[in-house]
Design a protein around this motif. Structure first.
Motif, PDB file in Angstrom:
ATOM      1  N   LEU A   1      54.753  14.230 -12.568  1.00 15.15           N
ATOM      2  CA  LEU A   1      55.360  12.928 -12.311  1.00 15.15           C
ATOM      3  C   LEU A   1      56.865  13.091 -12.209  1.00 15.15           C
ATOM      4  O   LEU A   1      57.470  13.830 -12.984  1.00 15.15           O
ATOM      5  N   ASN A   2      57.479  12.373 -11.284  1.00 17.40           N
ATOM      6  CA  ASN A   2      58.936  12.270 -11.231  1.00 17.40           C
ATOM      7  C   ASN A   2      59.299  11.066 -10.400  1.00 17.40           C
ATOM      8  O   ASN A   2      58.857  10.942  -9.252  1.00 17.40           O
ATOM      9  N   GLY A   3      60.116  10.168 -10.978  1.00 17.44           N
ATOM     10  CA  GLY A   3      60.443   8.943 -10.260  1.00 17.44           C
ATOM     11  C   GLY A   3      59.171   8.216  -9.904  1.00 17.44           C
ATOM     12  O   GLY A   3      58.305   7.991 -10.747  1.00 17.44           O
ATOM     13  N   ASP A   4      59.022   7.857  -8.633  1.00 18.11           N
ATOM     14  CA  ASP A   4      57.817   7.151  -8.197  1.00 18.11           C
ATOM     15  C   ASP A   4      56.731   8.107  -7.700  1.00 18.11           C
ATOM     16  O   ASP A   4      55.645   7.677  -7.344  1.00 18.11           O
ATOM     17  N   TRP A   5      57.016   9.406  -7.677  1.00 16.87           N
ATOM     18  CA  TRP A   5      56.074  10.363  -7.104  1.00 16.87           C
ATOM     19  C   TRP A   5      55.072  10.875  -8.134  1.00 16.87           C
ATOM     20  O   TRP A   5      55.419  11.119  -9.284  1.00 16.87           O
ATOM     21  N   ILE A   6      53.831  11.037  -7.684  1.00 16.28           N
ATOM     22  CA  ILE A   6      52.748  11.611  -8.469  1.00 16.28           C
ATOM     23  C   ILE A   6      52.231  12.819  -7.695  1.00 16.28           C
ATOM     24  O   ILE A   6      51.918  12.708  -6.511  1.00 16.28           O
ATOM     25  N   GLY A   7      52.163  13.969  -8.342  1.00 15.48           N
ATOM     26  CA  GLY A   7      51.673  15.173  -7.682  1.00 15.48           C
ATOM     27  C   GLY A   7      50.500  15.776  -8.425  1.00 15.48           C
ATOM     28  O   GLY A   7      50.410  15.667  -9.655  1.00 15.48           O
ATOM     29  N   LEU A   8      49.598  16.395  -7.698  1.00 19.99           N
ATOM     30  CA  LEU A   8      48.434  17.063  -8.282  1.00 19.99           C
ATOM     31  C   LEU A   8      48.244  18.434  -7.667  1.00 19.99           C
ATOM     32  O   LEU A   8      48.540  18.640  -6.478  1.00 19.99           O
ATOM     33  N   ILE A   9      47.726  19.369  -8.465  1.00 18.65           N
ATOM     34  CA  ILE A   9      47.068  20.550  -7.916  1.00 18.65           C
ATOM     35  C   ILE A   9      45.576  20.255  -7.985  1.00 18.65           C
ATOM     36  O   ILE A   9      45.040  19.954  -9.049  1.00 18.65           O
ATOM     37  N   GLN A  10      44.928  20.295  -6.829  1.00 15.87           N
ATOM     38  CA  GLN A  10      43.505  19.974  -6.753  1.00 15.87           C
ATOM     39  C   GLN A  10      42.845  20.918  -5.760  1.00 15.87           C
ATOM     40  O   GLN A  10      43.228  20.963  -4.590  1.00 15.87           O
ATOM     41  N   GLY A  11      41.881  21.690  -6.242  1.00 16.05           N
ATOM     42  CA  GLY A  11      41.244  22.660  -5.369  1.00 16.05           C
ATOM     43  C   GLY A  11      42.211  23.666  -4.802  1.00 16.05           C
ATOM     44  O   GLY A  11      42.014  24.165  -3.685  1.00 16.05           O
ATOM     45  N   GLY A  12      43.292  23.951  -5.554  1.00 16.19           N
ATOM     46  CA  GLY A  12      44.302  24.885  -5.068  1.00 16.19           C
ATOM     47  C   GLY A  12      45.224  24.308  -4.026  1.00 16.19           C
ATOM     48  O   GLY A  12      46.018  25.034  -3.423  1.00 16.19           O
ATOM     49  N   ASP A  13      45.168  22.991  -3.787  1.00 19.03           N
ATOM     50  CA  ASP A  13      46.068  22.323  -2.845  1.00 19.03           C
ATOM     51  C   ASP A  13      47.066  21.454  -3.603  1.00 19.03           C
ATOM     52  O   ASP A  13      46.807  21.030  -4.737  1.00 19.03           O
ATOM     53  N   PHE A  14      48.198  21.157  -2.972  1.00 18.14           N
ATOM     54  CA  PHE A  14      49.242  20.303  -3.525  1.00 18.14           C
ATOM     55  C   PHE A  14      49.148  18.951  -2.837  1.00 18.14           C
ATOM     56  O   PHE A  14      49.393  18.827  -1.642  1.00 18.14           O
ATOM     57  N   LEU A  15      48.777  17.915  -3.603  1.00 18.67           N
ATOM     58  CA  LEU A  15      48.694  16.548  -3.098  1.00 18.67           C
ATOM     59  C   LEU A  15      49.755  15.702  -3.782  1.00 18.67           C
ATOM     60  O   LEU A  15      50.076  15.922  -4.957  1.00 18.67           O
ATOM     61  N   ALA A  16      50.306  14.726  -3.070  1.00 14.92           N
ATOM     62  CA  ALA A  16      51.315  13.842  -3.657  1.00 14.92           C
ATOM     63  C   ALA A  16      51.159  12.443  -3.104  1.00 14.92           C
ATOM     64  O   ALA A  16      50.700  12.247  -1.972  1.00 14.92           O
ATOM     65  N   LYS A  17      51.522  11.468  -3.905  1.00 13.99           N
ATOM     66  CA  LYS A  17      51.532  10.073  -3.468  1.00 13.99           C
ATOM     67  C   LYS A  17      52.707   9.367  -4.101  1.00 13.99           C
ATOM     68  O   LYS A  17      53.145   9.711  -5.202  1.00 13.99           O
ATOM     69  N   GLN A  18      53.217   8.353  -3.390  1.00 12.31           N
ATOM     70  CA  GLN A  18      54.356   7.588  -3.885  1.00 12.31           C
ATOM     71  C   GLN A  18      53.838   6.294  -4.495  1.00 12.31           C
ATOM     72  O   GLN A  18      53.486   5.350  -3.798  1.00 12.31           O
ATOM     73  N   GLY A  19      53.768   6.252  -5.802  1.00  9.29           N
ATOM     74  CA  GLY A  19      53.255   5.083  -6.497  1.00  9.29           C
ATOM     75  C   GLY A  19      51.758   5.171  -6.697  1.00  9.29           C
ATOM     76  O   GLY A  19      51.038   5.859  -5.965  1.00  9.29           O
ATOM     77  N   ILE A  20      51.280   4.447  -7.703  1.00 12.65           N
ATOM     78  CA  ILE A  20      49.861   4.490  -8.041  1.00 12.65           C
ATOM     79  C   ILE A  20      48.994   4.047  -6.866  1.00 12.65           C
ATOM     80  O   ILE A  20      47.896   4.568  -6.652  1.00 12.65           O
ATOM     81  N   PHE A  21      49.480   3.104  -6.089  1.00 13.14           N
ATOM     82  CA  PHE A  21      48.663   2.545  -5.014  1.00 13.14           C
ATOM     83  C   PHE A  21      49.022   3.099  -3.639  1.00 13.14           C
ATOM     84  O   PHE A  21      48.510   2.634  -2.622  1.00 13.14           O
TER      85      PHE A  21
END
Length: 444
Positions: A293-313
């Motif tokens: 988490l940083n600011g409004d960004w949420i990042g994940l490692i999933q299946g060896g990939d880097f996914l990100a989204k801005q805000g929960i929704f």
């Protein structure tokens, strides 16, 4: 705000009763602190007071900032929430009272606000998310500033069609309103017995915040979080009471940023919430191993990939695919990841191109301020921005973990000890010795 929503809200009625008539506060008061407030959201200006950018509406008391639904809205200045709920014109609305007679209002949120009446909020703290509730024709934030029950003259800071950046200073003078204070320099470590120690300031005394069993510590805003017995615990400040954020012994990873909390369970489902008492929101179906988490960004490692989204929704972006991602970091609009070959890639902006900053061998990456730090072959390297030269901060092949904060503090675990220094060219301080340190964290 679209239409005459401000006039139809209870707020307008209250203002009318208190002042009888609208009075604009001059934009150039004496003894003013310029830029004390910050922009609450990113977006494009589509209305400034009575100028609706194509029409005129004398009952329009703020600035309209068009933005994607679900974008996070931050408090312009520290204060106390005096209203959080529904109004007929403004939809989901938050009102915050500040020092020196200032009040800010945030209208049309997509769902119920993330804060409650009576709650103290810090500058930039999440209040809710952009939406189009109430009297509105599209997703945007209607943002108002008042002082002493009068509309504040905000028009010099906004122009029709102009863009604003969340967190940037609002270029207006604010009389008697000092710049918000900086975040305290906070240090934390976990020892071999799982006791989490925290202190505010490099030369302060350590305070134990649990009895043992911790395996990971994180710091964000004023919050201290840790994993203990597979559960997620947190406390608001060194001397606050601890809260059980997620129990059941299934917590695999945790993160905190400001007032946002996240964890990943053993099934790889990531959960996020804004505020310690809010309900958790599952943001994926499973398979995650790491959350950032940083600011409004949420990042994940999933299946060896880097996914990100801005805000929960917000919608997910595939930042790096191929199943090769081993570590990730986010700071502001900077993103970084390490792949299976140990190549560290970084970029400024979600849609920018990746830039490799080493030739391979990296195992860990951290970001803070303009700094990019990483572990490579057991050594600690850092560079000040994508195009700067890299510096060898700690060599000898003994570095186990590293941390960096926005005030140029660098830290690492070496031979089980915790070392830190402020600035890349100063001497290292031994923060905790004895060869028992297993995890570290920095904030500030």
């Amino acid at each position: 705000m679209t239409g005459r929503a401000a006039k139809r809200t209870w707020w307008s009625l209250a203002v009318a009763a208190l002042m009888g008539a609208l009075v604009l506060v001059p934009a150039q008061p004496a003894a003013a602190q310029t830029g004390a407030m910050i922009q609450p959201v990113d977006g494009v200006v589509t209305g400034v007071l009575s100028n609706r950018c194509g029409s005129t509406d004398s009952d329009h008391y703020g600035v309209d900032i068009a933005a994607n639904s679900g974008k996070a809205i931050g408090a312009a200045y520290p204060g106390t929430v005096t209203f959080a709920g529904w109004t007929s014109g403004g939809g989901n609305t938050v009102t915050v009272s500040h020092a020196a007679g200032y009040v800010t209002r945030y209208l049309h949120m997509v769902q119920a606000p993330s804060v409650g009446a009576g709650q103290a909020v810090g500058q930039g703290q999440l209040l809710g998310y952009v939406g189009s509730t109430g009297n509105s024709t599209g997703p945007h934030l209607h943002f108002e500033i008042w002082r002493n029950n009068a509309v504040y003259g905000i028009s010099p800071a906004y122009t029709c069609g102009g863009t604003v950046t969340k967190g940037a200073a609002i270029n207006l003078p604010f009389a008697d309103l000092p710049a918000a204070g900086a975040v305290a320099e906070r240090f934390a470590f976990v020892n071999a017995a799982g006791v989490l120690h925290v202190k505010d300031g490099a030369y302060a005394s350590w305070q134990a915040v649990n009895a043992g069993g911790a395996t990971k510590a994180v710091l964000g805003g004023n919050w201290i979080g840790w994993i203990q017995g597979g559960s997620f615990y947190a406390k608001d400040g060194v001397y606050g009471g601890w809260l059980t954020m997620a129990g059941g012994g299934q917590v695999r990873d945790i993160a905190i940023s400001g007032n946002r909390f996240a964890f990943v369970n053993t099934a790889g489902v990531a959960y996020v919430k804004d505020g310690p008492y809010a309900a958790w929101q599952a943001i994926n179906a499973g398979g995650a191993t790491r959350v950032e988490l940083n600011g409004d960004w949420i990042g994940l490692i999933q299946g060896g990939d880097f996914l990100a989204k801005q805000g929960i929704f917000g919608g997910w972006l595939s930042m790096a695919g191929g199943g090769q991602v081993r570590d990730i970091a986010i700071s502001g609009e900077r993103f970084a990841f390490v792949n299976a070959a140990g190549i560290l890639n970084a970029k400024d902006g979600a849609y920018a191109s990746w830039r490799a900053v080493n030739a391979g061998g990296a195992t860990r990456v951290v970001l803070a301020g303009n700094w990019i730090g990483w572990i490579q072959s057991g050594d600690f390297y850092a560079k000040a921005g994508l195009y700067a030269d890299w510096l060898a901060l700690a060599t000898g092949g003994q570095v186990r973990d590293v941390a960096v904060n926005g005030q140029d503090w660098f830290a690492f675990i070496g031979s089980g000890n915790y070392y830190a220094k402020q600035g890349p060219y100063t001497s290292w301080l031994t923060m905790a010795g004895g060869g028992q340190v297993t995890d570290i964290a920095l904030a500030g």
